[in-house]
Design an enzyme around this catalytic site. Structure first.
Site, PDB file in Angstrom:
ATOM      1  N   ASP A  54       0.874  -1.167   0.000  1.00  0.00           N
ATOM      2  CA  ASP A  54       0.000   0.000   0.000  1.00  0.00           C
ATOM      3  C   ASP A  54       0.913   1.219   0.000  1.00  0.00           C
ATOM      4  OD1 ASP A  54      -1.726   2.106   0.504  1.00  0.00           O
ATOM      5  OD2 ASP A  54      -2.845   1.030   2.066  1.00  0.00           O
ATOM      6  N   ILE A  55       0.984   1.934  -1.116  1.00  0.00           N
ATOM      7  CA  ILE A  55       1.931   3.042  -1.195  1.00  0.00           C
ATOM      8  C   ILE A  55       1.541   4.214  -0.299  1.00  0.00           C
ATOM      9  CG2 ILE A  55       2.669   2.380  -3.505  1.00  0.00           C
ATOM     10  CD1 ILE A  55       1.233   5.070  -4.412  1.00  0.00           C
ATOM     11  N   ASN A  81       1.797   5.427 -10.757  1.00  0.00           N
ATOM     12  CA  ASN A  81       0.483   5.409 -11.376  1.00  0.00           C
ATOM     13  C   ASN A  81      -0.663   5.278 -10.370  1.00  0.00           C
ATOM     14  OD1 ASN A  81      -1.582   4.694 -13.576  1.00  0.00           O
ATOM     15  ND2 ASN A  81      -1.584   2.923 -12.229  1.00  0.00           N
ATOM     16  N   TYR A 147      -9.229  15.152  -6.206  1.00  0.00           N
ATOM     17  CA  TYR A 147      -8.426  14.531  -7.263  1.00  0.00           C
ATOM     18  C   TYR A 147      -7.688  15.584  -8.074  1.00  0.00           C
ATOM     19  CZ  TYR A 147      -7.355  12.050 -11.604  1.00  0.00           C
ATOM     20  OH  TYR A 147      -6.714  11.534 -12.699  1.00  0.00           O
ATOM     21  N   LYS A 151      -3.588  16.041  -8.488  1.00  0.00           N
ATOM     22  CA  LYS A 151      -2.877  15.967  -9.760  1.00  0.00           C
ATOM     23  C   LYS A 151      -2.114  17.262 -10.040  1.00  0.00           C
ATOM     24  CE  LYS A 151      -3.526  11.744 -10.778  1.00  0.00           C
ATOM     25  NZ  LYS A 151      -2.380  10.828 -10.873  1.00  0.00           N
TER      26      LYS A 151
END
Length: 186
Positions: A54-55, A81, A147, A151
């Site tokens: 789990d990053i 990603n 989100y 980004k």
């Protein structure tokens, strides 16, 4: 490739496997990682290493990169990603926990993975880090504020990493994607 057990990450991993690269397939769910790694091995005859982690959890990222160092001794490419989409929440209705989850994976996780990769790549004086960004960082869309903000952070992170790591032989770029046809859209 982080978040490579499905959707865009899996398509990226498939492209690497098709070209004969050794692929470290990351995802949070070990069973999905194992299933897709087996499929890539069977389909492409590729060397695929299962890399569940789990990053969003720094200790898991640290363990992952320790495993990469111990197993292969080098890392040529990192593709950041993994993502949480945070779909369907207007700003006024976005729970704080969702905002934190989105940033924990999309920004902090990408940062931790880039840091782990950069340590190896600077030592070997070569490597490439590719962050998967989004065109929403420049062209926001409704009900995705968390989100979109994450980004935009990836854009800034990519630029800062490129300036810092370039002199050490490490390229850092972002792929600014729009919609990508994967199983998610079906």
């Amino acid at each position: 490739v982080t978040g490579a057990n499905r959707n865009t990450g899996l398509a990226i991993a498939e492209a690497f496997a098709r070209e004969g690269a050794v692929v470290w397939l990351n995802g949070r769910k070990p069973d999905e990682v194992a299933r897709e790694a087996d499929r890539l091995r069977m389909t492409f005859g590729a060397t695929v290493v299962e890399a569940p982690a789990d990053i969003a959890v720094k200790e898991e990222v640290d363990a992952l990169f320790a495993h990469i160092r111990e197993t292969s001794g080098r890392l040529d490419t990192l593709v950041n990603n993994a993502v949480i989409q945070g779909v369907g929440h207007a700003l006024v209705a976005t729970p704080r926990a969702l905002l934190e989850d989105v940033f924990r994976v999309n920004v902090y996780g990408a940062y931790a993975c880039a840091q782990g990769a950069a340590r190896m790549m600077v030592a070997q004086k070569s490597g490439t880090i590719v962050n998967i960004g989004s065109n929403t960082a420049e062209r926001a869309i409704l009900n995705r504020t968390a989100y979109v903000a994450s980004k935009a952070a990836i854009d800034g992170l990519t630029r800062a990493m490129a300036v810092e790591l370039g002199p050490h032989g490490v390229r850092v770029n972002a792929v600014i994607a729009g919609y990508i046809r994967t199983g998610r859209w079906d």
